[in-house]
Design a protein around this motif. Structure first.
Motif, PDB file in Angstrom:
ATOM      1  N   GLU A 323       0.806  -1.227   0.000  1.00 32.65           N
ATOM      2  CA  GLU A 323       0.000   0.000   0.000  1.00 32.65           C
ATOM      3  C   GLU A 323       0.845   1.285   0.000  1.00 32.65           C
ATOM      4  OE1 GLU A 323      -4.055   1.725   2.093  1.00 32.65           O
ATOM      5  OE2 GLU A 323      -2.872   0.208   3.133  1.00 32.65           O
ATOM      6  N   ILE A 324       1.164   1.740  -1.204  1.00 34.22           N
ATOM      7  CA  ILE A 324       1.755   3.069  -1.354  1.00 34.22           C
ATOM      8  C   ILE A 324       0.615   4.012  -1.738  1.00 34.22           C
ATOM      9  CG2 ILE A 324       3.422   4.464  -2.621  1.00 34.22           C
ATOM     10  CD1 ILE A 324       5.082   1.998  -3.032  1.00 34.22           C
ATOM     11  N   PRO A 325       0.178   4.890  -0.838  1.00 32.90           N
ATOM     12  CA  PRO A 325      -1.114   5.578  -0.997  1.00 32.90           C
ATOM     13  C   PRO A 325      -1.197   6.629  -2.081  1.00 32.90           C
ATOM     14  CG  PRO A 325       0.016   6.343   0.974  1.00 32.90           C
ATOM     15  CD  PRO A 325       0.822   5.203   0.448  1.00 32.90           C
ATOM     16  N   CYS A 326      -0.128   7.333  -2.403  1.00 28.52           N
ATOM     17  CA  CYS A 326      -0.283   8.425  -3.365  1.00 28.52           C
ATOM     18  C   CYS A 326       0.763   8.333  -4.466  1.00 28.52           C
ATOM     19  CB  CYS A 326      -0.196   9.781  -2.665  1.00 28.52           C
ATOM     20  SG  CYS A 326       1.401  10.111  -1.941  1.00 28.52           S
ATOM     21  N   TYR A 356       1.686  -4.138  -3.574  1.00 33.42           N
ATOM     22  CA  TYR A 356       0.295  -4.596  -3.571  1.00 33.42           C
ATOM     23  C   TYR A 356      -0.506  -3.724  -2.610  1.00 33.42           C
ATOM     24  CZ  TYR A 356       0.863  -6.963   0.967  1.00 33.42           C
ATOM     25  OH  TYR A 356       1.055  -7.243   2.292  1.00 33.42           O
ATOM     26  N   GLN A 357      -1.839  -3.774  -2.713  1.00 31.39           N
ATOM     27  CA  GLN A 357      -2.696  -2.850  -1.977  1.00 31.39           C
ATOM     28  C   GLN A 357      -3.186  -3.408  -0.647  1.00 31.39           C
ATOM     29  OE1 GLN A 357      -3.318   0.389  -2.745  1.00 31.39           O
ATOM     30  NE2 GLN A 357      -1.770   0.049  -4.322  1.00 31.39           N
ATOM     31  N   ASP A 358      -3.760  -4.601  -0.661  1.00 33.40           N
ATOM     32  CA  ASP A 358      -4.347  -5.132   0.567  1.00 33.40           C
ATOM     33  C   ASP A 358      -4.503  -6.646   0.454  1.00 33.40           C
ATOM     34  OD1 ASP A 358      -6.712  -5.599  -0.987  1.00 33.40           O
ATOM     35  OD2 ASP A 358      -7.284  -3.495  -0.643  1.00 33.40           O
ATOM     36  N   GLU A 359      -5.191  -7.239   1.450  1.00 30.31           N
ATOM     37  CA  GLU A 359      -5.327  -8.692   1.523  1.00 30.31           C
ATOM     38  C   GLU A 359      -6.087  -9.292   0.350  1.00 30.31           C
ATOM     39  OE1 GLU A 359      -5.668  -6.633   3.959  1.00 30.31           O
ATOM     40  OE2 GLU A 359      -4.277  -7.289   5.516  1.00 30.31           O
ATOM     41  N   VAL A 369       5.334 -12.775  -7.030  1.00 27.18           N
ATOM     42  CA  VAL A 369       6.591 -12.996  -6.312  1.00 27.18           C
ATOM     43  C   VAL A 369       7.280 -14.279  -6.806  1.00 27.18           C
ATOM     44  CG1 VAL A 369       7.572 -13.606  -4.055  1.00 27.18           C
ATOM     45  CG2 VAL A 369       5.990 -11.686  -4.258  1.00 27.18           C
ATOM     46  N   THR A 370       6.527 -15.364  -6.890  1.00 31.56           N
ATOM     47  CA  THR A 370       7.127 -16.623  -7.342  1.00 31.56           C
ATOM     48  C   THR A 370       7.588 -16.525  -8.796  1.00 31.56           C
ATOM     49  OG1 THR A 370       4.896 -17.460  -7.833  1.00 31.56           O
ATOM     50  CG2 THR A 370       5.877 -18.087  -5.733  1.00 31.56           C
ATOM     51  N   SER A 371       6.868 -15.774  -9.611  1.00 35.50           N
ATOM     52  CA  SER A 371       7.279 -15.585 -11.010  1.00 35.50           C
ATOM     53  C   SER A 371       8.582 -14.809 -11.103  1.00 35.50           C
ATOM     54  CB  SER A 371       6.178 -14.857 -11.785  1.00 35.50           C
ATOM     55  OG  SER A 371       6.569 -14.609 -13.122  1.00 35.50           O
ATOM     56  N   VAL A 372       8.696 -13.737 -10.301  1.00 42.22           N
ATOM     57  CA  VAL A 372       9.924 -12.936 -10.308  1.00 42.22           C
ATOM     58  C   VAL A 372      11.115 -13.786  -9.855  1.00 42.22           C
ATOM     59  CG1 VAL A 372      11.122 -11.011  -9.183  1.00 42.22           C
ATOM     60  CG2 VAL A 372       8.788 -10.710 -10.019  1.00 42.22           C
ATOM     61  N   VAL A 373      10.930 -14.554  -8.786  1.00 42.25           N
ATOM     62  CA  VAL A 373      12.008 -15.390  -8.262  1.00 42.25           C
ATOM     63  C   VAL A 373      12.403 -16.458  -9.270  1.00 42.25           C
ATOM     64  CG1 VAL A 373      12.631 -17.042  -6.457  1.00 42.25           C
ATOM     65  CG2 VAL A 373      11.385 -14.966  -5.868  1.00 42.25           C
ATOM     66  N   TRP A 374      11.420 -17.067  -9.907  1.00 43.21           N
ATOM     67  CA  TRP A 374      11.712 -18.150 -10.854  1.00 43.21           C
ATOM     68  C   TRP A 374      12.397 -17.633 -12.113  1.00 43.21           C
ATOM     69  CZ3 TRP A 374      12.004 -23.278 -10.937  1.00 43.21           C
ATOM     70  CH2 TRP A 374      12.035 -23.929 -12.169  1.00 43.21           C
ATOM     71  N   ASN A 375      11.892 -16.531 -12.658  1.00 45.43           N
ATOM     72  CA  ASN A 375      12.421 -16.049 -13.939  1.00 45.43           C
ATOM     73  C   ASN A 375      13.719 -15.256 -13.806  1.00 45.43           C
ATOM     74  OD1 ASN A 375      10.385 -16.979 -15.902  1.00 45.43           O
ATOM     75  ND2 ASN A 375       9.001 -15.687 -14.730  1.00 45.43           N
ATOM     76  N   LEU A 385       6.993  -3.295  -9.740  1.00 45.73           N
ATOM     77  CA  LEU A 385       5.907  -4.053 -10.339  1.00 45.73           C
ATOM     78  C   LEU A 385       4.683  -3.940  -9.455  1.00 45.73           C
ATOM     79  CD1 LEU A 385       8.060  -7.224 -11.126  1.00 45.73           C
ATOM     80  CD2 LEU A 385       7.612  -5.277 -12.634  1.00 45.73           C
ATOM     81  N   PHE A 386       3.568  -3.522 -10.039  1.00 48.87           N
ATOM     82  CA  PHE A 386       2.335  -3.303  -9.277  1.00 48.87           C
ATOM     83  C   PHE A 386       1.388  -4.452  -9.488  1.00 48.87           C
ATOM     84  CE2 PHE A 386       4.152   0.905  -9.824  1.00 48.87           C
ATOM     85  CZ  PHE A 386       3.938   1.486  -8.581  1.00 48.87           C
ATOM     86  N   VAL A 387       0.904  -5.041  -8.392  1.00 48.95           N
ATOM     87  CA  VAL A 387      -0.093  -6.091  -8.478  1.00 48.95           C
ATOM     88  C   VAL A 387      -1.434  -5.445  -8.803  1.00 48.95           C
ATOM     89  CG1 VAL A 387      -1.308  -7.891  -7.200  1.00 48.95           C
ATOM     90  CG2 VAL A 387       1.130  -7.487  -6.794  1.00 48.95           C
TER      91      VAL A 387
END
Length: 388
Positions: A323-326, A356-359, A369-375, A385-387
């Motif tokens: 959550e980066i608000p602005c 990412y924003q919230d739950e 996250v798993t894609s970034v780690v794998w690739n 990278l914004f979810v």
């Protein structure tokens, strides 16, 4: 039986015709590193390996020397190759003349067999020490047949009796040196089996050891992709720092599903089976100290890399921010990540940020996250990278 003063010869002068690429296969990039570095590392990491002789084509002498310097391989000597495999190996054996005593063990291995494990290397060295020659084999997968001169079946070998000869192979220095001194031009030009030369010219029958399934040889383009997958599954270990119990458990479950080794920083877990973490994930809260925390994580990560053992794969720092608000904060984080990228480029490490924003986005976050780690894509290093 103790092992000491074991030397290795790696013939690496081939041109890789079957790969159908301009670059010889031993120098093709696997996860951003020349393939041969992984093979050298398999032996260089063992304290009882005294010297590794890499036999290369004269046109790659400078390239190879630069690689050894860059990755701090201090036990390696480079010599020039010859037109055939056996002549190149003999060049490597001759380079050990002043290094090896007659009963010292010399291991011969293919530069494009990347995944030789310590157990196999030790078994071959021990068997060679005791029996003067040793080789590793695997069961035949396909039946071997021989056609006649007209292209019709002439013979089929019994798979239950025959085995596939693999590498590495080990010899007393006196055995393999004497064998090559007596080898005929025909065997130098057309022979492929070092164990046969030891038997034929030195009268030594090799002790055979069954090897593991990871001894395969990179031969075709598709093998490069297979090698990358094997490296990711076997060599990626993750150090996860996350105070959110639900998120941590979800991340760990997915990462373990990918067969990554997990180290929990906040639980005081350290190296597992002496494996250095190669990926560091920090989950951070967005507050007024966020940028300082990100820089601190980066500094700590670089310090760890500088003080840890040599690791060939690109190490990864992944900062997960909630959550980066602005929009102004977005721009601040983007600029910071670009600055961190420049720092990490010099260290040959990769740095990413996922926001990412919230739950409600946990599932998508875990996938990212798993894609970034794998690739481990170097092109995306320094990106936010914004979810969505």
């Amino acid at each position: 039986m103790d092992l000491e003063n074991v030397c290795v010869v790696l013939p690496a002068g081939g041109c890789g015709v079957r790969m159908e690429m301009d670059t010889p296969k031993q120098y093709c990039k696997v996860l951003n590193r020349p393939l041969i570095l992984y093979t050298i590392h398999s032996f260089h990491r063992l304290s009882w390996i005294k010297m590794i002789v890499v036999v290369v084509d004269v046109s790659y002498l400078e390239f190879m020397q630069n690689l050894l310097t860059k990755y701090k391989f201090t036990k390696v000597k480079i010599v020039t190759g010859s037109p055939t495999r056996h002549r190149s190996i003999y060049n490597g054996v001759k380079a050990l003349e002043t290094v090896c005593k007659p009963d010292d063990v010399v291991i011969i291995h293919d530069a494009v067999r990347m995944f030789t494990d310590e157990q196999t290397i030790t078994q071959i060295a021990m068997a060679a020490k005791e029996h003067k020659a040793s080789g590793v084999y695997r069961p035949l997968i396909s039946t071997v047949i021989a056609p006649d001169s007209d292209g019709f079946l002439e013979e089929s070998l019994d798979r239950n009796r025959y085995r596939a000869s693999e590498m590495p192979q080990g010899f007393h220095y006196s055995v393999i040196s004497a064998a090559y001194q007596k080898t005929t031009d025909y065997d130098f030009d057309y022979g492929t089996e070092c164990l046969l030369l030891a038997s034929k010219y030195s009268g030594v029958k090799a002790r055979l050891v069954e090897g593991s399934s990871n001894l395969w040889k990179v031969t075709h383009k598709k093998d490069i992709f297979a090698a990358e997958g094997v490296l990711k599954e076997s060599d990626i270990s993750v150090c996860l720092n996350c105070e959110d119990i639900h998120l941590r458990e979800s991340l760990m479950k997915q990462l373990q599903h990918k067969k990554f080794k997990i180290h929990g920083l906040q639980e005081g877990q350290n190296k597992e089976n002496n494996v250095e973490p190669s990926v560091f994930i920090h989950v951070l809260d967005c507050n007024e100290h966020l940028t300082q925390h990100m820089v601190a994580c980066s500094d700590e990560f670089i310090s760890h890399c500088d003080n840890s053992a040599c690791y060939l794969l690109d190490r990864v720092l992944l900062l997960v921010v909630r959550e980066i608000p602005c929009e102004s904060n977005h721009l601040t984080i983007i600029r910071l990540m670009q600055n961190l990228k420049k720092i990490h480029q010099d260290k040959e490490t990769l740095v990413y940020c996922v926001v990412y924003q919230d739950e409600t986005q946990i599932e998508q976050l875990i996938e990212m996250v798993t894609s970034v780690v794998w690739n481990r894509d170097p092109v995306l290093s320094g990106q936010v990278l914004f979810v969505s």
